[in-house]
Design a protein around this motif. Structure first.
Motif, PDB file in Angstrom:
ATOM      1  N   PRO A   4       0.617  -1.123  -0.287  1.00  0.00           N
ATOM      2  CA  PRO A   4       0.055  -0.078  -0.176  1.00  0.00           C
ATOM      3  C   PRO A   4       0.957   1.256   0.003  1.00  0.00           C
ATOM      4  CG  PRO A   4      -0.832  -1.620   1.459  1.00  0.00           C
ATOM      5  CD  PRO A   4       0.423  -2.096   0.992  1.00  0.00           C
ATOM      6  N   GLY A   5       2.070   1.269   0.769  1.00  0.00           N
ATOM      7  CA  GLY A   5       2.735   2.447   0.575  1.00  0.00           C
ATOM      8  C   GLY A   5       3.409   2.634  -0.822  1.00  0.00           C
ATOM      9  N   LYS A   6       3.409   1.669  -1.639  1.00  0.00           N
ATOM     10  CA  LYS A   6       4.102   2.134  -2.939  1.00  0.00           C
ATOM     11  C   LYS A   6       2.964   2.500  -3.838  1.00  0.00           C
ATOM     12  CE  LYS A   6       7.549  -1.550  -3.124  1.00  0.00           C
ATOM     13  NZ  LYS A   6       7.968  -2.628  -4.237  1.00  0.00           N
ATOM     14  N   ILE A   7       1.797   2.248  -3.613  1.00  0.00           N
ATOM     15  CA  ILE A   7       0.708   2.608  -4.415  1.00  0.00           C
ATOM     16  C   ILE A   7       0.181   4.238  -4.135  1.00  0.00           C
ATOM     17  CG2 ILE A   7      -2.050   2.319  -4.670  1.00  0.00           C
ATOM     18  CD1 ILE A   7      -1.277  -0.649  -4.307  1.00  0.00           C
ATOM     19  N   ILE A   8       0.424   4.337  -2.907  1.00  0.00           N
ATOM     20  CA  ILE A   8       0.191   5.671  -2.156  1.00  0.00           C
ATOM     21  C   ILE A   8       1.279   6.742  -2.639  1.00  0.00           C
ATOM     22  CG2 ILE A   8       0.181   6.984  -0.297  1.00  0.00           C
ATOM     23  CD1 ILE A   8      -1.175   4.855   1.271  1.00  0.00           C
ATOM     24  N   LEU A   9       2.473   6.380  -2.909  1.00  0.00           N
ATOM     25  CA  LEU A   9       3.592   7.142  -3.336  1.00  0.00           C
ATOM     26  C   LEU A   9       3.288   7.360  -4.855  1.00  0.00           C
ATOM     27  CD1 LEU A   9       6.400   8.372  -2.782  1.00  0.00           C
ATOM     28  CD2 LEU A   9       7.243   6.164  -3.649  1.00  0.00           C
ATOM     29  N   VAL A  10       2.835   6.519  -5.577  1.00  0.00           N
ATOM     30  CA  VAL A  10       2.734   6.607  -7.036  1.00  0.00           C
ATOM     31  C   VAL A  10       1.661   7.639  -7.387  1.00  0.00           C
ATOM     32  CG1 VAL A  10       1.582   5.508  -9.216  1.00  0.00           C
ATOM     33  CG2 VAL A  10       3.636   4.447  -7.691  1.00  0.00           C
ATOM     34  N   LEU A  12       0.251   9.884  -5.117  1.00  0.00           N
ATOM     35  CA  LEU A  12       0.953  11.388  -4.723  1.00  0.00           C
ATOM     36  C   LEU A  12       1.960  11.835  -5.727  1.00  0.00           C
ATOM     37  CD1 LEU A  12       1.990  10.895  -0.846  1.00  0.00           C
ATOM     38  CD2 LEU A  12       0.462  12.568  -1.908  1.00  0.00           C
ATOM     39  N   LEU A  13       2.848  10.963  -6.347  1.00  0.00           N
ATOM     40  CA  LEU A  13       3.731  11.802  -7.393  1.00  0.00           C
ATOM     41  C   LEU A  13       2.796  12.185  -8.489  1.00  0.00           C
ATOM     42  CD1 LEU A  13       6.650   9.220  -7.385  1.00  0.00           C
ATOM     43  CD2 LEU A  13       6.585  11.618  -6.693  1.00  0.00           C
ATOM     44  N   ALA A  14       1.565  11.293  -8.914  1.00  0.00           N
ATOM     45  CA  ALA A  14       0.756  11.750 -10.122  1.00  0.00           C
ATOM     46  C   ALA A  14       0.178  13.083  -9.604  1.00  0.00           C
ATOM     47  CB  ALA A  14      -0.391  10.696 -10.260  1.00  0.00           C
ATOM     48  N   PHE A  18       0.872  16.090 -12.481  1.00  0.00           N
ATOM     49  CA  PHE A  18      -0.272  16.338 -13.137  1.00  0.00           C
ATOM     50  C   PHE A  18      -1.322  17.452 -12.581  1.00  0.00           C
ATOM     51  CE2 PHE A  18       1.196  12.230 -14.579  1.00  0.00           C
ATOM     52  CZ  PHE A  18       1.679  12.661 -15.840  1.00  0.00           C
ATOM     53  N   GLY A  19      -1.396  17.400 -11.303  1.00  0.00           N
ATOM     54  CA  GLY A  19      -2.380  18.232 -10.726  1.00  0.00           C
ATOM     55  C   GLY A  19      -3.758  17.309 -10.581  1.00  0.00           C
ATOM     56  N   ALA A  20      -4.539  17.755  -9.497  1.00  0.00           N
ATOM     57  CA  ALA A  20      -5.855  17.173  -9.435  1.00  0.00           C
ATOM     58  C   ALA A  20      -6.684  17.407 -10.503  1.00  0.00           C
ATOM     59  CB  ALA A  20      -6.379  17.754  -8.088  1.00  0.00           C
TER      60      ALA A  20
END
Length: 59
Positions: A4-10, A12-14, A18-20
């Motif tokens: 889950p930590g890797k998914i959250i990191l990806v 956050l980077l997105a 790119f912005g919300a």
């Protein structure tokens, strides 16, 4: 399997890159591309039949 930590990191980077506002546009265009791909795999089917096949089955 991804942690889950890797998914959250990806995610956050997105958001940072790119912005919300852009992320829903990317998701929409990816969905349309997937729909067109499925339609191309089954050339004999019309749009409504492809939509029925792509929808998840209800229990």
């Amino acid at each position: 399997m991804e942690s889950p930590g890797k998914i959250i990191l990806v995610i956050l980077l997105a958001f940072i890159l790119f912005g919300a506002k852009k992320l829903p546009e990317f998701g929409s265009s990816a969905g349309k591309a997937l729909f067109e791909f499925k339609k191309a795999l089954n050339p004999g089917l019309d749009d409504s039949e492809v939509e029925k096949k792509s929808q998840p089955k209800e229990l």
